[in-house]
Design a protein around this motif. Structure first.
Motif: not given
Length: 139
Positions: A1-6, A13-16, A35-40, A60-61
């Motif tokens: 898991m990458d730092m942004l997701t953590a 996986a981050p929310p799409s 994307r900068g806040r970690g969303f896909a 997801d949204c």
């Protein structure tokens, strides 16, 4: 898991997030912000290709502009709902009114945000809806 997701607190996986906005500058801004806040996040300029994407990926949204070329965001959500998608949706519009708010609520939008968008309000809403909202049935 990458730092942004953590850092964002998502376990997998981050929310799409599917963005549908016909203004290229606003679309790019929303895409970069999310994307900068970690969303896909993925963005489309019109409803038809976005509907095809949603059928493939079940986001997801949804964030959709009210006024789109050849249609509107309310009709797009109605089409997604008819296809069985039950995720949370946010309507954005520069033309907010009581009547539009009532139509959007009746159509199943979780939230209506007026343009110009306040970045923190959008991020807070998407975060809240993707953590606590109804997940897509396919997830």
């Amino acid at each position: 898991m990458d730092m942004l997701t953590a850092r964002q607190g998502w376990g997998g996986a981050p929310p799409s997030v599917l963005i549908v906005e016909d203004d290229p500058a606003v679309r790019r801004s929303l895409l970069l912000l999310l994307r900068g806040r970690g969303f896909a996040a993925k963005a489309w300029s019109a409803a038809d290709p976005a509907l095809a994407e949603a059928a493939r990926t079940a986001p997801d949204c949804l964030i959709v502009d009210y006024r789109l070329e050849g249609g509107d965001g309310i009709a797009m959500l109605a089409s997604l709902r008819a296809d069985g998608w039950q995720g949370p949706a946010i309507l954005i519009s520069a033309y907010g009114s009581t009547e539009l708010g009532a139509r959007a609520t009746d159509a199943g939008f979780a939230l209506i945000l007026e343009k110009p968008l306040r970045e923190h309000a959008l991020i807070d809403a998407v975060t809240r809806l993707t953590r606590n909202g109804a997940p897509s049935p396919s997830h």
